[in-house]
Design an enzyme around this catalytic site. Structure first.
Site, PDB file in Angstrom:
ATOM      1  N   GLU A  44       1.702 -48.336  42.290  1.00 42.18           N
ATOM      2  CA  GLU A  44       2.561 -49.513  42.517  1.00 42.18           C
ATOM      3  C   GLU A  44       3.653 -49.220  43.538  1.00 42.18           C
ATOM      4  O   GLU A  44       4.733 -49.833  43.505  1.00 42.18           O
ATOM      5  CB  GLU A  44       3.196 -50.011  41.202  1.00 42.18           C
ATOM      6  CG  GLU A  44       2.248 -50.206  40.054  1.00 42.18           C
ATOM      7  CD  GLU A  44       1.138 -51.196  40.340  1.00 42.18           C
ATOM      8  OE1 GLU A  44       1.204 -51.877  41.368  1.00 42.18           O
ATOM      9  OE2 GLU A  44       0.206 -51.267  39.541  1.00 42.18           O
ATOM     10  N   THR A  91       4.906 -45.640  46.026  1.00 45.80           N
ATOM     11  CA  THR A  91       5.493 -44.324  45.793  1.00 45.80           C
ATOM     12  C   THR A  91       7.018 -44.390  45.758  1.00 45.80           C
ATOM     13  O   THR A  91       7.627 -45.363  46.202  1.00 45.80           O
ATOM     14  CB  THR A  91       5.071 -43.350  46.904  1.00 45.80           C
ATOM     15  OG1 THR A  91       5.627 -43.818  48.158  1.00 45.80           O
ATOM     16  CG2 THR A  91       3.559 -43.265  47.020  1.00 45.80           C
TER      17      THR A  91
END
Length: 387
Positions: free
Chosen positions: A367, A369
């Site tokens: 989702e 980094t």
């Protein structure tokens, strides 16, 4: 901000927490031993989740969901995510994008999901395009009233357990300054469509039972009515979904950190050395205090961000990014220190700490980094200071 939960929110959290303790956590040992979640167990958990009103609780009431606000959804996410990811996801929270279904999409895709009969996965990442979404190469080309899709997607979570994919693909280009920008569109594609191959994914660190797959599209033909929204709106759909997804990851991390802390604190209170509980020694007690501070800060940031979403703040991208960075990195620290507190027993599978430690590493990557989140935060900081 009101820090007290409503009576309904208290009951909702209690219901989800008890469901997790009763229906999810007892199956963690099986998941760790086999690395697989039996289909019949997934169906059973989903059915029980529907019976207590937890299934699709994020979806609007107009389509049969509970229509919960963001604070309430975050509480549910925290309660269920104390368990392993594969088990927690049996209680379905369909992707919000599906609420945009229209026409035939409703009967074929949306309604079966709401009834618990179908499951969706989402395909954005590609071997040569991870954080750079506009770098994706999978293309959908018009052919009469149809679209023909070619390309490859990977890291597709739970594709083997899904019936259709929410696919993002390039459908053209816009000439903008300083360069051409790809138009990205969203499609709903049945996974049994001819030309679409769901291949086995990679072996991964942690999250046993939570599989990933590779999707190969070879001249996959779909109808024009399978596009969600208008052509070129896919990037905005992704952006909107990622914000909610990042907050969801933060809630998962918060839940796991709280569970790890509870295990460590209980161990420190019960384990005796030199005639007293080891928690009385500063070498154990002070790290526990630091863990408690970290967790409290994470919870405040998480719930404040959820509250801002409900208050319809004009932009919460920075808040969601902050919550994901802090909670995911905090989970790593807490899981590590929890194992250190428990010593040798922390490394054993008798306690959930070694699993929480393994699973924690992925949270700083998927989702978006930590580096991408910091880019979002710094960009928003600079935008707010432009004259």
């Amino acid at each position: 901000m009101e820090f007290n939960l409503t009576a309904e929110q208290e009951l909702l959290y209690k219901t989800a927490r008890e469901f997790c303790d009763r229906e999810l956590i007892p199956h963690e040992a099986l998941l760790e031993e086999t690395g697989d979640l039996p289909v019949e167990l997934e169906i059973e958990i989903r059915r029980k989740g529907m019976a207590v009103g937890l299934h699709a609780c994020n979806m609007p009431e107009r389509i049969g969901g509970a229509g919960l606000d963001c604070v309430s959804l975050t509480l549910v996410e925290k309660a269920l995510s104390r368990a392993s990811t594969a088990l927690a996801e049996c209680v379905r929270r369909p992707l919000d994008i599906l609420a945009a279904c229209e026409g035939d999409q409703i009967a074929h895709f949306l309604e079966p999901v709401m009834r618990g009969e179908k499951r969706e996965c989402i395909a954005m990442s590609e071997p040569n395009a991870g954080s750079d979404l506009r770098g994706m190469q999978t293309r959908a080309v018009r052919d009469g009233s149809d679209w023909v899709i070619n390309g490859t997607k990977h890291f597709i979570s739970s594709a083997h357990r899904s019936q259709f994919v929410i696919l993002f693909a390039v459908t053209g280009e816009d000439q903008t300054k300083p360069a051409i920008r790809k138009k990205i569109s969203c499609f709903l594609v049945d996974l049994d469509t001819p030309g679409l191959v769901v291949a086995k994914g990679y072996k991964q660190l942690g999250h046993r039972g939570h599989s990933n797959a590779i999707l190969h599209f070879d001249n996959v033909r779909i109808g024009g009515g399978q596009m969600v929204g208008n052509e070129g709106e896919g990037f905005q759909l992704v952006t909107d979904w990622l914000g909610a997804g990042r907050l969801s990851v933060a809630a998962v991390c918060q839940a796991r950190a709280e569970r790890a802390f509870e295990v460590a604190a209980d161990f420190a209170a019960q384990r005796r050395q030199f005639g007293q509980p080891i928690g009385n020694f500063q070498g154990i007690g002070f790290p526990l205090a630091d863990m408690a501070i970290d967790i409290r800060l994470g919870d405040l940031l998480l719930m404040n961000t959820a509250w801002k979403v409900d208050q319809k703040y004009p932009s919460v991208a920075q808040d969601c990014a902050m919550a994901k960075v802090w909670c995911s990195e905090m989970l790593g620290r807490v899981a590590d220190q929890a194992i250190q507190t428990c010593g040798g027993m922390g490394l054993m599978t008798d306690l959930p700490l070694e699993r929480i430690y393994r699973d924690a590493r992925a949270e700083r990557i998927w989702e978006g980094t930590s580096e991408i989140q910091r880019h979002i935060i710094s960009r928003e900081l600079m935008l707010a200071r432009r004259v």
